[in-house]
Design a protein around this motif. Structure first.
Motif: not given
Length: 547
Positions: A372-394
Protein backbone atom coordinates in the motif's frame (compact mmCIF):
# COMPACT_ATOMS: atom_id res chain seq x y z
CA UNK A 1 50.17 29.02 -25.03
CA UNK A 2 52.65 28.92 -22.20
CA UNK A 3 55.61 31.35 -22.24
CA UNK A 4 58.89 30.23 -23.85
CA UNK A 5 62.05 29.47 -21.94
CA UNK A 6 63.20 32.66 -20.26
CA UNK A 7 64.60 34.02 -17.01
CA UNK A 8 63.05 36.00 -14.20
CA UNK A 9 65.20 38.37 -12.16
CA UNK A 10 64.35 39.11 -8.58
CA UNK A 11 61.55 41.67 -8.50
CA UNK A 12 60.14 40.68 -11.88
CA UNK A 13 56.56 39.47 -12.16
CA UNK A 14 54.98 37.11 -14.66
CA UNK A 15 51.33 36.04 -14.84
CA UNK A 16 50.61 32.30 -14.79
CA UNK A 17 46.80 32.63 -14.70
CA UNK A 18 44.57 32.47 -17.74
CA UNK A 19 41.78 34.86 -18.75
CA UNK A 20 39.27 33.05 -16.54
CA UNK A 21 41.32 33.61 -13.39
CA UNK A 22 42.07 37.33 -13.47
CA UNK A 23 40.93 37.60 -9.84
CA UNK A 24 44.02 35.69 -8.76
CA UNK A 25 46.34 37.74 -10.99
CA UNK A 26 47.39 40.27 -8.37
CA UNK A 27 47.95 37.50 -5.83
CA UNK A 28 50.18 35.61 -8.24
CA UNK A 29 52.18 38.74 -9.05
CA UNK A 30 52.72 39.42 -5.37
CA UNK A 31 53.82 35.85 -4.75
CA UNK A 32 56.42 35.88 -7.52
CA UNK A 33 57.63 39.43 -6.97
CA UNK A 34 58.35 38.87 -3.30
CA UNK A 35 59.93 35.48 -3.75
CA UNK A 36 63.04 35.30 -1.48
CA UNK A 37 65.59 34.28 -4.13
CA UNK A 38 68.94 35.90 -4.83
CA UNK A 39 69.58 34.21 -8.17
CA UNK A 40 67.85 33.69 -11.48
CA UNK A 41 64.93 31.30 -11.94
CA UNK A 42 64.77 29.37 -15.18
CA UNK A 43 61.68 27.48 -16.17
CA UNK A 44 59.95 26.01 -19.19
CA UNK A 45 56.37 24.88 -18.58
CA UNK A 46 54.78 22.57 -21.11
CA UNK A 47 51.86 20.21 -20.67
CA UNK A 48 53.01 17.76 -17.96
CA UNK A 49 52.46 14.02 -18.05
CA UNK A 50 53.59 13.04 -14.55
CA UNK A 51 52.22 13.48 -11.07
CA UNK A 52 53.61 16.73 -9.74
CA UNK A 53 53.24 15.73 -6.11
CA UNK A 54 55.19 12.49 -6.55
CA UNK A 55 57.95 14.32 -8.42
CA UNK A 56 57.94 17.09 -5.84
CA UNK A 57 58.48 14.63 -3.01
CA UNK A 58 61.33 12.95 -4.91
CA UNK A 59 63.06 16.25 -5.65
CA UNK A 60 62.74 17.50 -2.08
CA UNK A 61 64.19 14.23 -0.84
CA UNK A 62 67.21 14.61 -3.13
CA UNK A 63 67.70 18.25 -2.14
CA UNK A 64 67.51 17.44 1.55
CA UNK A 65 70.15 14.78 0.98
CA UNK A 66 72.48 17.54 -0.36
CA UNK A 67 71.77 20.58 1.84
CA UNK A 68 74.88 22.40 0.64
CA UNK A 69 73.42 22.84 -2.81
CA UNK A 70 72.40 26.42 -3.52
CA UNK A 71 71.96 26.42 -7.28
CA UNK A 72 68.79 25.75 -9.20
CA UNK A 73 67.84 22.10 -9.36
CA UNK A 74 66.12 21.15 -12.62
CA UNK A 75 64.63 17.93 -13.93
CA UNK A 76 63.56 17.08 -17.43
CA UNK A 77 60.92 14.47 -18.18
CA UNK A 78 59.85 13.18 -21.54
CA UNK A 79 56.40 11.84 -22.37
CA UNK A 80 55.13 11.33 -25.89
CA UNK A 81 57.42 14.04 -27.21
CA UNK A 82 56.58 16.71 -24.63
CA UNK A 83 59.22 18.07 -22.24
CA UNK A 84 58.69 19.58 -18.84
CA UNK A 85 61.32 21.52 -16.85
CA UNK A 86 60.44 22.13 -13.22
CA UNK A 87 62.17 24.42 -10.79
CA UNK A 88 63.19 23.41 -7.31
CA UNK A 89 65.65 25.77 -5.65
CA UNK A 90 67.38 25.83 -2.33
CA UNK A 91 68.39 28.86 -0.34
CA UNK A 92 68.81 29.58 3.31
CA UNK A 93 65.02 29.45 3.53
CA UNK A 94 64.90 25.80 2.40
CA UNK A 95 63.48 24.05 -0.69
CA UNK A 96 60.88 25.90 -2.72
CA UNK A 97 58.71 24.75 -5.60
CA UNK A 98 56.23 26.28 -7.93
CA UNK A 99 53.24 24.57 -6.33
CA UNK A 100 50.90 26.85 -8.23
CA UNK A 101 52.20 25.32 -11.46
CA UNK A 102 51.66 21.87 -9.98
CA UNK A 103 48.08 22.58 -8.96
CA UNK A 104 47.15 24.23 -12.24
CA UNK A 105 48.93 21.66 -14.39
CA UNK A 106 47.20 18.82 -12.57
CA UNK A 107 43.83 20.48 -13.09
CA UNK A 108 44.42 20.94 -16.82
CA UNK A 109 45.30 17.35 -17.51
CA UNK A 110 42.59 15.82 -15.31
CA UNK A 111 44.89 14.23 -12.71
CA UNK A 112 44.44 16.27 -9.57
CA UNK A 113 45.77 16.47 -6.09
CA UNK A 114 43.40 14.92 -3.59
CA UNK A 115 41.24 17.19 -1.47
CA UNK A 116 43.28 16.21 1.58
CA UNK A 117 46.51 17.27 -0.19
CA UNK A 118 45.02 20.59 -1.30
CA UNK A 119 43.81 21.43 2.20
CA UNK A 120 47.14 20.35 3.70
CA UNK A 121 49.13 22.55 1.33
CA UNK A 122 46.80 25.45 2.12
CA UNK A 123 47.90 25.38 5.75
CA UNK A 124 51.64 25.49 5.05
CA UNK A 125 51.99 29.13 3.97
CA UNK A 126 50.17 32.20 2.72
CA UNK A 127 51.55 31.55 -0.76
CA UNK A 128 50.00 28.09 -0.98
CA UNK A 129 46.82 29.35 0.63
CA UNK A 130 46.20 31.73 -2.27
CA UNK A 131 47.20 29.15 -4.87
CA UNK A 132 44.77 26.62 -3.40
CA UNK A 133 41.93 29.06 -4.12
CA UNK A 134 42.34 28.79 -7.90
CA UNK A 135 39.12 27.82 -9.63
CA UNK A 136 40.89 25.27 -11.85
CA UNK A 137 42.02 23.38 -8.73
CA UNK A 138 38.51 22.96 -7.34
CA UNK A 139 36.93 22.38 -10.73
CA UNK A 140 39.21 19.38 -11.18
CA UNK A 141 38.61 18.22 -7.60
CA UNK A 142 34.84 18.46 -8.02
CA UNK A 143 34.94 16.46 -11.24
CA UNK A 144 37.25 13.70 -9.97
CA UNK A 145 36.12 13.45 -6.33
CA UNK A 146 32.35 13.91 -6.84
CA UNK A 147 31.17 13.48 -10.43
CA UNK A 148 33.59 10.71 -11.48
CA UNK A 149 32.82 8.76 -8.30
CA UNK A 150 29.06 9.18 -8.85
CA UNK A 151 28.32 10.95 -5.57
CA UNK A 152 25.09 12.99 -5.39
CA UNK A 153 26.21 16.50 -6.42
CA UNK A 154 25.13 19.17 -3.91
CA UNK A 155 23.25 22.30 -4.89
CA UNK A 156 21.15 23.32 -7.86
CA UNK A 157 22.34 22.05 -11.23
CA UNK A 158 23.62 24.70 -13.62
CA UNK A 159 26.41 25.20 -16.10
CA UNK A 160 29.73 24.31 -14.49
CA UNK A 161 31.22 27.42 -16.10
CA UNK A 162 29.07 29.60 -13.85
CA UNK A 163 30.42 28.16 -10.59
CA UNK A 164 33.25 30.08 -8.97
CA UNK A 165 36.07 28.61 -6.92
CA UNK A 166 34.34 29.02 -3.54
CA UNK A 167 31.16 27.35 -4.79
CA UNK A 168 33.06 24.41 -6.28
CA UNK A 169 35.04 23.96 -3.08
CA UNK A 170 31.91 24.06 -0.92
CA UNK A 171 30.10 21.50 -3.07
CA UNK A 172 33.12 19.19 -3.13
CA UNK A 173 33.63 19.23 0.64
CA UNK A 174 29.90 18.83 1.34
CA UNK A 175 29.60 15.82 -0.99
CA UNK A 176 32.57 14.08 0.63
CA UNK A 177 31.32 14.87 4.14
CA UNK A 178 27.84 13.46 3.48
CA UNK A 179 29.32 10.34 1.92
CA UNK A 180 31.10 9.52 5.18
CA UNK A 181 28.50 10.65 7.69
CA UNK A 182 25.06 10.29 6.12
CA UNK A 183 23.69 7.63 8.48
CA UNK A 184 25.49 9.19 11.48
CA UNK A 185 24.46 12.76 10.75
CA UNK A 186 23.26 15.16 13.42
CA UNK A 187 20.21 17.25 12.49
CA UNK A 188 20.40 21.01 12.84
CA UNK A 189 17.41 23.32 12.25
CA UNK A 190 18.77 26.15 10.10
CA UNK A 191 15.49 27.97 9.36
CA UNK A 192 11.82 27.90 10.34
CA UNK A 193 8.72 29.52 8.90
CA UNK A 194 7.04 32.01 11.21
CA UNK A 195 3.62 31.43 9.72
CA UNK A 196 1.50 29.04 11.74
CA UNK A 197 -0.62 28.01 8.81
CA UNK A 198 -1.28 24.28 8.47
CA UNK A 199 0.87 22.69 5.79
CA UNK A 200 -0.93 20.00 3.76
CA UNK A 201 2.05 19.16 1.56
CA UNK A 202 5.69 20.26 1.38
CA UNK A 203 8.23 19.79 -1.42
CA UNK A 204 11.95 20.56 -1.57
CA UNK A 205 12.92 21.38 -5.15
CA UNK A 206 16.10 19.56 -6.34
CA UNK A 207 19.07 21.67 -5.30
CA UNK A 208 17.85 22.17 -1.74
CA UNK A 209 17.30 25.94 -1.83
CA UNK A 210 13.66 26.24 -2.95
CA UNK A 211 10.53 25.01 -1.16
CA UNK A 212 6.87 24.71 -2.10
CA UNK A 213 4.17 24.41 0.55
CA UNK A 214 0.50 23.66 -0.06
CA UNK A 215 -2.19 25.14 2.18
CA UNK A 216 -5.60 24.04 0.93
CA UNK A 217 -6.06 25.77 -2.43
CA UNK A 218 -2.93 27.92 -2.00
CA UNK A 219 0.67 27.18 -3.00
CA UNK A 220 3.56 29.25 -1.54
CA UNK A 221 7.07 29.42 -2.99
CA UNK A 222 9.95 29.90 -0.50
CA UNK A 223 13.66 30.54 -0.97
CA UNK A 224 16.45 29.58 1.46
CA UNK A 225 19.24 32.17 1.35
CA UNK A 226 22.51 32.41 3.24
CA UNK A 227 26.00 30.95 3.23
CA UNK A 228 27.59 28.10 5.13
CA UNK A 229 28.57 29.18 8.62
CA UNK A 230 26.24 32.20 8.50
CA UNK A 231 22.58 32.63 9.41
CA UNK A 232 20.15 31.21 6.86
CA UNK A 233 17.02 33.17 5.97
CA UNK A 234 13.68 31.86 4.77
CA UNK A 235 12.11 34.22 2.26
CA UNK A 236 8.54 34.03 1.01
CA UNK A 237 8.81 34.79 -2.69
CA UNK A 238 5.41 34.13 -4.25
CA UNK A 239 2.04 32.53 -3.65
CA UNK A 240 -0.53 31.12 -6.04
CA UNK A 241 -4.26 30.64 -5.45
CA UNK A 242 -6.31 28.04 -7.30
CA UNK A 243 -9.25 29.54 -9.22
CA UNK A 244 -11.48 27.10 -7.37
CA UNK A 245 -11.69 26.16 -3.71
CA UNK A 246 -10.45 22.65 -4.42
CA UNK A 247 -7.36 21.47 -2.53
CA UNK A 248 -4.15 21.59 -4.56
CA UNK A 249 -1.56 18.90 -5.09
CA UNK A 250 2.00 19.47 -6.30
CA UNK A 251 4.25 16.87 -7.94
CA UNK A 252 7.87 17.20 -9.06
CA UNK A 253 9.69 15.56 -11.92
CA UNK A 254 10.88 12.10 -10.87
CA UNK A 255 14.04 12.62 -12.95
CA UNK A 256 15.20 15.46 -10.71
CA UNK A 257 14.93 18.23 -13.31
CA UNK A 258 13.38 20.77 -10.95
CA UNK A 259 10.11 20.80 -12.93
CA UNK A 260 6.80 20.76 -11.07
CA UNK A 261 3.12 20.42 -11.92
CA UNK A 262 0.27 21.86 -9.87
CA UNK A 263 -3.25 20.51 -10.04
CA UNK A 264 -6.31 19.78 -7.97
CA UNK A 265 -6.62 16.59 -5.98
CA UNK A 266 -10.04 15.73 -7.39
CA UNK A 267 -10.20 17.33 -10.84
CA UNK A 268 -8.39 17.50 -14.14
CA UNK A 269 -4.78 18.58 -14.25
CA UNK A 270 -4.78 21.68 -16.44
CA UNK A 271 -6.91 23.68 -18.83
CA UNK A 272 -5.52 22.33 -22.09
CA UNK A 273 -6.18 18.75 -20.94
CA UNK A 274 -9.67 17.40 -21.52
CA UNK A 275 -8.78 14.15 -19.76
CA UNK A 276 -10.44 13.68 -16.36
CA UNK A 277 -8.44 12.18 -13.54
CA UNK A 278 -6.17 12.99 -10.64
CA UNK A 279 -2.62 14.17 -11.13
CA UNK A 280 -0.25 11.25 -10.51
CA UNK A 281 3.14 12.66 -11.46
CA UNK A 282 5.44 14.16 -14.04
CA UNK A 283 8.52 12.60 -15.62
CA UNK A 284 10.55 14.07 -18.46
CA UNK A 285 8.08 15.23 -21.12
CA UNK A 286 5.16 13.18 -19.80
CA UNK A 287 2.29 14.07 -17.46
CA UNK A 288 0.60 11.16 -15.67
CA UNK A 289 -3.08 11.17 -14.74
CA UNK A 290 -4.65 8.48 -12.58
CA UNK A 291 -7.94 7.55 -14.26
CA UNK A 292 -8.60 4.29 -12.43
CA UNK A 293 -11.53 5.84 -10.58
CA UNK A 294 -13.11 7.27 -13.73
CA UNK A 295 -15.93 5.42 -15.40
CA UNK A 296 -14.26 5.48 -18.80
CA UNK A 297 -10.75 5.24 -17.41
CA UNK A 298 -8.75 2.20 -16.67
CA UNK A 299 -5.15 3.07 -15.78
CA UNK A 300 -2.66 5.89 -16.24
CA UNK A 301 -3.29 8.45 -18.96
CA UNK A 302 -0.14 10.02 -20.39
CA UNK A 303 0.07 13.46 -22.03
CA UNK A 304 3.02 15.17 -23.71
CA UNK A 305 3.29 18.47 -21.85
CA UNK A 306 6.17 19.63 -24.09
CA UNK A 307 4.09 19.38 -27.27
CA UNK A 308 0.79 20.24 -25.50
CA UNK A 309 -1.12 18.12 -27.99
CA UNK A 310 -4.54 16.61 -27.39
CA UNK A 311 -3.50 12.98 -27.87
CA UNK A 312 -2.97 10.57 -24.97
CA UNK A 313 -1.51 7.15 -24.29
CA UNK A 314 -3.14 4.76 -21.81
CA UNK A 315 -1.19 2.40 -19.57
CA UNK A 316 -4.07 0.01 -18.82
CA UNK A 317 -4.96 -1.54 -15.49
CA UNK A 318 -6.88 -4.74 -14.76
CA UNK A 319 -8.74 -3.64 -11.60
CA UNK A 320 -9.60 -7.09 -10.27
CA UNK A 321 -5.99 -8.24 -10.66
CA UNK A 322 -3.84 -5.13 -10.12
CA UNK A 323 -5.65 -3.15 -7.44
CA UNK A 324 -5.21 0.60 -6.81
CA UNK A 325 -2.46 2.66 -8.42
CA UNK A 326 0.46 3.49 -6.08
CA UNK A 327 3.35 4.96 -8.07
CA UNK A 328 5.53 4.85 -11.18
CA UNK A 329 9.17 5.24 -12.24
CA UNK A 330 11.28 5.40 -15.39
CA UNK A 331 13.75 2.50 -15.40
CA UNK A 332 15.82 0.76 -18.09
CA UNK A 333 14.07 2.61 -20.95
CA UNK A 334 10.66 1.50 -19.67
CA UNK A 335 7.89 2.89 -17.48
CA UNK A 336 7.20 0.77 -14.40
CA UNK A 337 3.82 1.22 -12.70
CA UNK A 338 3.31 -0.05 -9.18
CA UNK A 339 -0.12 -1.35 -8.23
CA UNK A 340 -1.25 -2.98 -5.02
CA UNK A 341 -0.41 -6.51 -6.14
CA UNK A 342 2.13 -6.14 -8.93
CA UNK A 343 4.40 -4.04 -11.12
CA UNK A 344 3.50 -3.47 -14.77
CA UNK A 345 6.28 -2.84 -17.28
CA UNK A 346 5.50 -0.70 -20.34
CA UNK A 347 7.64 0.70 -23.19
CA UNK A 348 7.88 4.49 -23.27
CA UNK A 349 5.17 5.45 -25.78
CA UNK A 350 5.16 8.09 -28.49
CA UNK A 351 2.16 10.25 -27.62
CA UNK A 352 -0.11 10.78 -30.66
CA UNK A 353 -1.14 14.29 -31.66
CA UNK A 354 -4.80 13.27 -31.65
CA UNK A 355 -6.85 10.48 -30.13
CA UNK A 356 -5.79 7.79 -27.68
CA UNK A 357 -3.45 4.83 -28.01
CA UNK A 358 -3.36 1.86 -25.62
CA UNK A 359 0.11 0.64 -24.65
CA UNK A 360 0.62 -3.10 -24.29
CA UNK A 361 2.37 -4.60 -21.26
CA UNK A 362 5.94 -5.78 -21.71
CA UNK A 363 5.90 -7.79 -18.49
CA UNK A 364 4.07 -8.05 -15.15
CA UNK A 365 5.73 -8.97 -11.83
CA UNK A 366 3.55 -10.14 -8.92
CA UNK A 367 4.51 -9.11 -5.37
CA UNK A 368 4.84 -11.79 -2.70
CA UNK A 369 2.33 -9.81 -0.61
CA UNK A 370 0.07 -6.81 -1.40
CA UNK A 371 1.54 -3.40 -0.67
CA UNK A 372 0.00 0.00 0.00
CA UNK A 373 1.00 3.63 -0.10
CA UNK A 374 3.57 5.07 0.48
CA UNK A 375 5.86 3.57 -2.15
CA UNK A 376 9.27 4.71 -3.41
CA UNK A 377 11.94 3.55 -5.86
CA UNK A 378 15.73 3.76 -6.06
CA UNK A 379 18.48 2.36 -8.28
CA UNK A 380 21.28 3.32 -5.85
CA UNK A 381 22.88 5.17 -8.77
CA UNK A 382 23.00 9.00 -8.53
CA UNK A 383 21.73 10.85 -11.56
CA UNK A 384 24.86 12.98 -11.72
CA UNK A 385 25.26 16.52 -12.95
CA UNK A 386 22.63 17.93 -15.28
CA UNK A 387 24.03 20.38 -17.79
CA UNK A 388 25.33 20.66 -21.32
CA UNK A 389 28.91 21.09 -20.13
CA UNK A 390 28.86 18.19 -17.66
CA UNK A 391 31.83 15.85 -18.16
CA UNK A 392 30.93 12.31 -19.20
CA UNK A 393 32.01 9.39 -17.01
CA UNK A 394 31.31 5.68 -17.44
CA UNK A 395 28.33 4.44 -15.38
CA UNK A 396 29.01 2.86 -12.02
CA UNK A 397 26.82 -0.12 -12.99
CA UNK A 398 26.16 -1.41 -16.49
CA UNK A 399 22.75 -2.81 -15.53
CA UNK A 400 21.62 -1.37 -12.20
CA UNK A 401 18.96 -2.97 -10.06
CA UNK A 402 15.77 -1.27 -8.89
CA UNK A 403 14.54 -1.46 -5.30
CA UNK A 404 10.83 -0.96 -4.54
CA UNK A 405 10.22 0.25 -0.98
CA UNK A 406 6.64 0.26 0.31
CA UNK A 407 4.39 -0.35 3.27
CA UNK A 408 2.82 -3.83 3.38
CA UNK A 409 -0.95 -3.70 3.25
CA UNK A 410 -1.44 -6.08 6.20
CA UNK A 411 1.58 -5.05 8.33
CA UNK A 412 1.52 -1.29 8.66
CA UNK A 413 4.45 -1.15 11.10
CA UNK A 414 6.90 -2.66 8.60
CA UNK A 415 8.59 -1.59 5.38
CA UNK A 416 8.58 -4.16 2.59
CA UNK A 417 11.33 -4.19 -0.02
CA UNK A 418 11.57 -5.96 -3.36
CA UNK A 419 14.32 -5.73 -5.96
CA UNK A 420 14.40 -6.09 -9.72
CA UNK A 421 17.81 -7.52 -10.61
CA UNK A 422 19.24 -8.35 -14.05
CA UNK A 423 18.92 -11.92 -15.21
CA UNK A 424 22.11 -13.94 -15.27
CA UNK A 425 23.63 -14.84 -18.63
CA UNK A 426 22.20 -18.36 -18.47
CA UNK A 427 18.71 -17.17 -17.52
CA UNK A 428 18.81 -14.42 -20.10
CA UNK A 429 19.66 -16.91 -22.83
CA UNK A 430 16.79 -19.20 -21.81
CA UNK A 431 14.19 -16.44 -21.47
CA UNK A 432 14.76 -13.78 -24.10
CA UNK A 433 13.01 -10.54 -23.15
CA UNK A 434 13.06 -6.81 -23.81
CA UNK A 435 13.15 -6.35 -20.04
CA UNK A 436 15.65 -8.97 -18.74
CA UNK A 437 14.99 -8.65 -15.00
CA UNK A 438 13.61 -10.79 -12.21
CA UNK A 439 11.80 -9.72 -9.03
CA UNK A 440 13.19 -10.83 -5.67
CA UNK A 441 11.85 -10.22 -2.20
CA UNK A 442 14.19 -8.64 0.37
CA UNK A 443 13.94 -8.90 4.16
CA UNK A 444 11.54 -6.28 5.56
CA UNK A 445 12.62 -3.43 7.79
CA UNK A 446 10.95 -3.12 11.18
CA UNK A 447 11.63 0.30 12.76
CA UNK A 448 11.35 -1.02 16.33
CA UNK A 449 14.33 -0.53 18.61
CA UNK A 450 14.83 -0.97 22.37
CA UNK A 451 13.08 1.89 24.10
CA UNK A 452 10.36 2.35 21.50
CA UNK A 453 8.03 -0.06 23.28
CA UNK A 454 8.48 1.82 26.56
CA UNK A 455 7.44 5.05 24.85
CA UNK A 456 4.45 3.36 23.17
CA UNK A 457 5.58 4.20 19.65
CA UNK A 458 6.81 0.78 18.55
CA UNK A 459 4.94 -0.67 15.60
CA UNK A 460 3.38 2.61 14.45
CA UNK A 461 2.57 2.65 10.78
CA UNK A 462 4.86 4.11 8.17
CA UNK A 463 3.29 7.28 6.77
CA UNK A 464 5.95 8.37 4.28
CA UNK A 465 8.97 7.02 2.39
CA UNK A 466 11.32 9.25 0.38
CA UNK A 467 14.12 7.77 -1.72
CA UNK A 468 16.80 9.46 -3.78
CA UNK A 469 18.35 7.91 -6.87
CA UNK A 470 21.59 7.26 -4.95
CA UNK A 471 19.92 5.06 -2.30
CA UNK A 472 19.87 7.77 0.35
CA UNK A 473 16.43 8.27 1.80
CA UNK A 474 14.19 8.46 4.84
CA UNK A 475 11.04 7.00 6.30
CA UNK A 476 8.52 8.41 8.77
CA UNK A 477 7.03 6.04 11.36
CA UNK A 478 4.62 7.73 13.71
CA UNK A 479 6.42 11.02 14.39
CA UNK A 480 9.97 9.71 13.97
CA UNK A 481 12.19 10.23 10.94
CA UNK A 482 14.87 7.62 10.15
CA UNK A 483 17.49 7.63 7.42
CA UNK A 484 18.68 4.98 4.99
CA UNK A 485 21.73 4.78 2.77
CA UNK A 486 22.99 2.49 -0.02
CA UNK A 487 24.62 -0.73 1.08
CA UNK A 488 25.89 -3.89 -0.56
CA UNK A 489 23.25 -6.59 0.01
CA UNK A 490 23.72 -10.33 -0.29
CA UNK A 491 20.93 -12.04 -2.21
CA UNK A 492 21.10 -15.84 -2.04
CA UNK A 493 22.45 -17.92 -3.56
CA UNK A 494 25.23 -15.75 -5.08
CA UNK A 495 23.95 -12.30 -5.91
CA UNK A 496 25.44 -9.08 -4.54
CA UNK A 497 23.49 -5.91 -5.28
CA UNK A 498 23.38 -2.36 -3.97
CA UNK A 499 20.19 -1.55 -2.12
CA UNK A 500 18.93 0.79 0.62
CA UNK A 501 19.65 -0.14 4.24
CA UNK A 502 17.55 1.63 6.87
CA UNK A 503 19.11 2.79 10.11
CA UNK A 504 17.54 0.76 12.95
CA UNK A 505 18.89 2.95 15.75
CA UNK A 506 17.68 6.23 17.16
CA UNK A 507 15.57 8.45 14.92
CA UNK A 508 17.37 11.57 13.69
CA UNK A 509 14.32 13.83 14.04
CA UNK A 510 11.01 13.79 15.88
CA UNK A 511 8.17 15.74 14.29
CA UNK A 512 6.47 18.26 16.52
CA UNK A 513 3.04 17.04 17.67
CA UNK A 514 -0.14 19.04 17.40
CA UNK A 515 -2.98 19.53 14.96
CA UNK A 516 -3.78 16.65 12.64
CA UNK A 517 -1.68 13.52 12.72
CA UNK A 518 1.32 13.61 10.42
CA UNK A 519 0.47 11.99 7.11
CA UNK A 520 2.06 11.62 3.72
CA UNK A 521 3.83 14.47 1.90
CA UNK A 522 4.75 16.24 5.15
CA UNK A 523 8.50 15.55 4.80
CA UNK A 524 10.88 15.90 1.85
CA UNK A 525 14.67 15.89 1.44
CA UNK A 526 17.54 16.59 -0.93
CA UNK A 527 20.18 13.85 -1.05
CA UNK A 528 22.92 16.08 -2.43
CA UNK A 529 22.58 18.95 0.05
CA UNK A 530 21.69 16.77 3.04
CA UNK A 531 18.60 18.86 3.84
CA UNK A 532 15.14 18.00 5.10
CA UNK A 533 11.97 20.06 5.20
CA UNK A 534 9.45 18.96 7.81
CA UNK A 535 5.89 20.25 8.26
CA UNK A 536 5.15 20.73 11.96
CA UNK A 537 1.93 19.57 13.56
CA UNK A 538 1.17 23.01 14.97
CA UNK A 539 1.70 24.72 11.61
CA UNK A 540 4.70 26.02 9.71
CA UNK A 541 7.76 23.96 8.89
CA UNK A 542 11.46 23.48 9.70
CA UNK A 543 14.45 23.33 7.38
CA UNK A 544 16.86 20.74 8.79
CA UNK A 545 20.48 20.30 7.73
CA UNK A 546 22.38 17.07 8.36
CA UNK A 547 25.85 17.75 9.77
Amino acid sequence: MFPPLQSLQRGQAHTFVNSNEQVADSETRSIITNHPLDHQIYYNWYYPYISMMDEYKRCVHEINAQPSACSAYSTSMTGTGCHYHKLVTTTQHGPTMRVGSALKADAKRGSTLSVREILTLRQTSKRYYFLSRFRSVWYAAFCTEVLARHLPPPGPSCSLRTLNSADLEHRTLLALSLEKRWSRSTPNVIASSRQRETVDQILLIPGGTQILTVHGNKVIYWLISGQTGATYKLQKVEEWLSPSDDACIVVKDTEGQGIIAIGCRDHKLCDYSLVPGTIAGISRHLLFLDTTSEQDGGGLELLDWHAQTEGTALLPCIPDLFGPFLGFVHFSDHILVSWETCISVFPVPEIPAQGRMVVAHTKVFIFSEPISSPVAFTTCVPRGWIGIDAPAYPPSQEMPSLTIVARPKSKLGRIAMSMLIPLSNDDGAKHSSNFPYQLLRLPPFVPNVPGDTDRNIGGQECTQICMGSSGRGLCVSGREVRLCEPSLLYIPPREMQFGPAFEPGKAIYEIEPGGDSVGGDRVDFDEGMGRLVVAKGSGGFDVVELL
